[in-house]
Design an enzyme around this catalytic site. Structure first.
Site, PDB file in Angstrom:
ATOM      1  N   GLN A  79       1.011  -1.179  -0.015  1.00  0.00           N
ATOM      2  CA  GLN A  79      -0.078  -0.019  -0.085  1.00  0.00           C
ATOM      3  C   GLN A  79       0.748   1.266   0.155  1.00  0.00           C
ATOM      4  O   GLN A  79       1.405   1.599   1.092  1.00  0.00           O
ATOM      5  CB  GLN A  79      -0.764  -0.020   1.177  1.00  0.00           C
ATOM      6  CG  GLN A  79      -1.894   1.156   1.123  1.00  0.00           C
ATOM      7  CD  GLN A  79      -2.988   1.046   2.088  1.00  0.00           C
ATOM      8  OE1 GLN A  79      -3.057   0.133   3.007  1.00  0.00           O
ATOM      9  NE2 GLN A  79      -3.867   1.836   2.024  1.00  0.00           N
ATOM     10  N   PHE A  80       1.039   1.895  -1.291  1.00  0.00           N
ATOM     11  CA  PHE A  80       1.964   2.968  -1.359  1.00  0.00           C
ATOM     12  C   PHE A  80       1.379   4.299  -0.881  1.00  0.00           C
ATOM     13  O   PHE A  80       2.139   5.303  -0.491  1.00  0.00           O
ATOM     14  CB  PHE A  80       2.312   3.359  -2.682  1.00  0.00           C
ATOM     15  CG  PHE A  80       1.040   3.781  -3.557  1.00  0.00           C
ATOM     16  CD1 PHE A  80       0.778   5.201  -3.852  1.00  0.00           C
ATOM     17  CD2 PHE A  80       0.269   2.971  -4.212  1.00  0.00           C
ATOM     18  CE1 PHE A  80      -0.045   5.868  -4.476  1.00  0.00           C
ATOM     19  CE2 PHE A  80      -0.935   3.609  -4.817  1.00  0.00           C
ATOM     20  CZ  PHE A  80      -1.103   5.013  -5.128  1.00  0.00           C
ATOM     21  N   THR A  81       0.029   4.225  -0.423  1.00  0.00           N
ATOM     22  CA  THR A  81      -0.454   5.327   0.283  1.00  0.00           C
ATOM     23  C   THR A  81      -0.320   5.634   1.502  1.00  0.00           C
ATOM     24  O   THR A  81      -0.818   6.495   2.031  1.00  0.00           O
ATOM     25  CB  THR A  81      -2.145   5.163  -0.123  1.00  0.00           C
ATOM     26  OG1 THR A  81      -2.807   4.033   0.542  1.00  0.00           O
ATOM     27  CG2 THR A  81      -2.606   5.072  -1.380  1.00  0.00           C
TER      28      THR A  81
END
Length: 151
Positions: A79-81
């Protein structure tokens, strides 16, 4: 490197209407990488995750790790967020997230290292994923490891 951990009774990840990863009791973890992350940060996080005492002992005290509780496993989701920067305006910036090619390699290495200790299910890197979970507690823990440059 950032990891968000949730203690769960069950969790699954679906991609294109197909369940690609599923666990019963254990940990749902979301993992994100930034520039400078390496095997050093991964090893630190894996050690922290598998030894984090967030499961109840026989007295109802969070005193056991995922390794000490029977029939537990981990569902790992990239999850890059987790590296969203919301300081300016209302649209998050993801400039601190590692590029997809390098992040994918680190995510694979992270899961390989985790799997040395416990069963690991995963999502699909870069896919549009739907996550289902039953949080147990709720218990949600934020872990962050700065790279060797303090970032």
């Amino acid at each position: 490197m950032k990891v968000l951990i949730q203690r769960v009774l069950s969790s699954s990840v679906t991609v294109e209407d197909k369940i690609v990863g599923k666990i019963d009791k254990g940990l749902l973890i979301f993992v994100g990488f930034t520039e400078g992350d390496s095997e050093k940060e991964i090893n630190y996080m894996v050690d922290k995750i598998i030894n984090l005492r967030i499961f109840d002992d026989e007295n109802g005290v969070m005193n056991k790790s995922v390794l000490e509780v029977e029939n537990t496993s981990i569902l790992s989701i990239s999850q890059f967020t987790l590296y969203a920067d919301t300081k300016k305006g209302n649209r998050p910036s993801y400039r601190n997230a590692l590029n997809g090619t390098d992040a994918s390699k680190l995510y694979d290495l992270f899961n390989i290292e985790l799997a040395k200790y416990i069963t690991v299910a995963t999502g699909i890197f870069g896919a549009d994923m739907k996550i289902n979970l039953i949080n147990n507690g709720p218990v949600t823990i934020w872990l962050e490891k700065e790279d060797q440059n303090g970032k």
